[in-house]
Design a protein around this motif. Structure first.
Motif, short mmCIF file in Angstrom:
data_model
loop_
_atom_site.label_atom_id
_atom_site.label_comp_id
_atom_site.label_asym_id
_atom_site.label_seq_id
_atom_site.Cartn_x
_atom_site.Cartn_y
_atom_site.Cartn_z
N SER A 137 38.15 15.78 102.34
CA SER A 137 38.88 14.76 102.65
C SER A 137 38.41 13.56 102.06
CB SER A 137 38.40 14.50 104.05
OG SER A 137 39.01 13.35 104.58
N ALA A 138 37.19 13.12 101.68
CA ALA A 138 37.07 12.16 100.76
C ALA A 138 37.68 12.17 99.30
CB ALA A 138 35.43 11.86 100.46
N GLU A 139 37.59 13.21 98.70
CA GLU A 139 38.08 13.48 97.37
C GLU A 139 39.79 13.31 97.44
OE1 GLU A 139 35.27 15.61 94.48
OE2 GLU A 139 36.73 16.95 95.72
N LEU A 140 40.24 13.76 98.22
CA LEU A 140 41.85 13.72 98.51
C LEU A 140 42.06 12.29 98.90
CD1 LEU A 140 42.59 16.91 100.74
CD2 LEU A 140 43.34 16.54 98.13
N SER A 141 41.30 11.45 99.32
CA SER A 141 41.63 10.06 99.94
C SER A 141 41.47 9.35 98.62
CB SER A 141 40.65 9.47 100.88
OG SER A 141 40.89 9.92 101.89
N LEU A 142 40.40 9.70 97.52
CA LEU A 142 40.45 8.93 96.47
C LEU A 142 41.48 9.31 95.44
CD1 LEU A 142 36.56 9.62 95.52
CD2 LEU A 142 37.65 7.38 95.89
N GLN A 143 42.12 10.38 95.36
CA GLN A 143 43.18 10.78 94.63
C GLN A 143 44.33 9.93 95.12
OE1 GLN A 143 43.90 14.86 94.87
NE2 GLN A 143 42.51 15.49 93.41
N THR A 144 44.46 9.99 96.39
CA THR A 144 45.58 9.16 97.00
C THR A 144 45.46 7.75 96.68
OG1 THR A 144 45.92 10.84 98.85
CG2 THR A 144 46.98 8.48 99.05
N ALA A 145 44.34 7.01 96.57
CA ALA A 145 44.04 5.73 96.51
C ALA A 145 44.38 5.59 94.83
CB ALA A 145 42.84 5.38 96.66
N HIS A 146 44.06 6.39 94.04
CA HIS A 146 44.27 5.95 92.55
C HIS A 146 45.83 6.27 92.12
CE1 HIS A 146 40.20 5.79 92.53
NE2 HIS A 146 39.58 6.31 91.53
N ALA A 147 46.53 7.04 92.97
CA ALA A 147 47.92 7.27 92.57
C ALA A 147 48.66 5.94 92.52
CB ALA A 147 48.62 8.45 93.69
N SER A 148 49.65 5.97 91.69
CA SER A 148 50.18 4.74 91.55
C SER A 148 51.94 5.05 91.47
CB SER A 148 49.96 3.90 90.16
OG SER A 148 50.57 2.74 90.07
N PRO A 149 52.58 5.03 92.55
CA PRO A 149 53.82 5.36 92.56
C PRO A 149 54.66 4.78 91.43
CG PRO A 149 53.28 5.05 94.83
CD PRO A 149 52.07 4.68 93.79
N VAL A 150 55.55 5.40 90.94
CA VAL A 150 56.44 4.71 89.63
C VAL A 150 57.78 4.49 90.13
CG1 VAL A 150 57.26 4.93 87.39
CG2 VAL A 150 54.74 5.64 87.99
N VAL A 151 58.54 3.69 89.61
CA VAL A 151 60.07 3.33 89.71
C VAL A 151 60.66 3.06 88.59
CG1 VAL A 151 61.52 2.06 91.37
CG2 VAL A 151 59.05 1.89 91.99
N PHE A 152 61.76 3.55 88.46
CA PHE A 152 62.80 3.57 87.36
C PHE A 152 63.51 2.42 87.65
CE2 PHE A 152 60.71 7.45 86.61
CZ PHE A 152 60.17 7.39 85.31
N GLY A 153 63.64 1.53 86.72
CA GLY A 153 64.72 0.46 86.93
C GLY A 153 65.92 0.55 86.23
N ASP A 154 67.01 -0.41 86.04
CA ASP A 154 68.09 -0.52 85.20
C ASP A 154 67.62 -1.16 83.87
OD1 ASP A 154 69.65 0.78 86.94
OD2 ASP A 154 70.21 -1.05 87.72
N ASP A 155 66.42 -1.56 83.61
CA ASP A 155 65.97 -2.44 82.36
C ASP A 155 65.55 -1.42 81.32
OD1 ASP A 155 63.70 -1.72 83.48
OD2 ASP A 155 62.77 -3.91 83.78
N ASP A 156 65.28 -1.78 80.31
CA ASP A 156 64.73 -1.00 79.11
C ASP A 156 63.21 -1.10 79.14
OD1 ASP A 156 67.54 -2.14 77.20
OD2 ASP A 156 67.24 -0.29 78.21
N ASP A 157 62.57 -1.56 80.09
CA ASP A 157 61.26 -1.46 80.08
C ASP A 157 60.38 -0.12 80.37
OD1 ASP A 157 61.17 -4.13 79.25
OD2 ASP A 157 60.99 -4.99 81.37
N GLY A 158 61.38 0.69 80.81
CA GLY A 158 60.64 1.89 81.28
C GLY A 158 60.39 1.90 82.71
N PRO A 159 59.30 2.85 83.05
CA PRO A 159 58.72 2.94 84.32
C PRO A 159 57.85 1.77 84.85
CG PRO A 159 58.09 4.61 83.02
CD PRO A 159 58.74 3.92 82.18
N ARG A 160 57.61 1.44 85.85
CA ARG A 160 56.67 0.62 86.26
C ARG A 160 56.21 0.85 87.67
NH1 ARG A 160 61.47 -1.20 87.36
NH2 ARG A 160 61.93 -2.35 88.99
N SER A 161 54.85 0.31 87.74
CA SER A 161 54.28 0.70 88.99
C SER A 161 55.03 -0.12 90.14
CB SER A 161 52.69 0.32 89.16
OG SER A 161 52.18 0.37 90.16
N VAL A 162 55.13 0.29 91.52
CA VAL A 162 55.57 -0.38 92.50
C VAL A 162 54.72 -1.50 92.89
CG1 VAL A 162 57.11 1.39 93.41
CG2 VAL A 162 54.88 1.33 94.27
#
Length: 67
Positions: A37-62
């Motif tokens: 449970s602790a390790e899964l929580s750490l993985q979740t905390a370190h995850a950074s959802p990425v969003v793709f926009g219409d700009d040319d800057d590429g993916p970025r974190s939400v």
């Protein structure tokens, strides 16, 4: 769902151990569930959802900043 299923499996094994008079195994399985449970929580905390926009800057974190 991800990897949360492992917590359910460990809980089932713990219940089996307690029901079948295997107290030492039950204690170890409870420790394993705590660590999982602790390790899964750490993985979740370190995850950074990425969003793709219409700009040319590429993916970025939400959460802001570069992805």
């Amino acid at each position: 769902m991800g990897h949360d299923w492992i917590i359910d499996v460990l809980a089932d094994l713990t219940t089996f151990s307690k029901t079948n008079d295997l107290p030492l195994l039950a204690v170890q399985l409870e420790k394993a569930a705590f660590i999982a449970s602790a390790e899964l929580s750490l993985q979740t905390a370190h995850a950074s959802p990425v969003v793709f926009g219409d700009d040319d800057d590429g993916p970025r974190s939400v959460f802001g900043g570069a992805g």
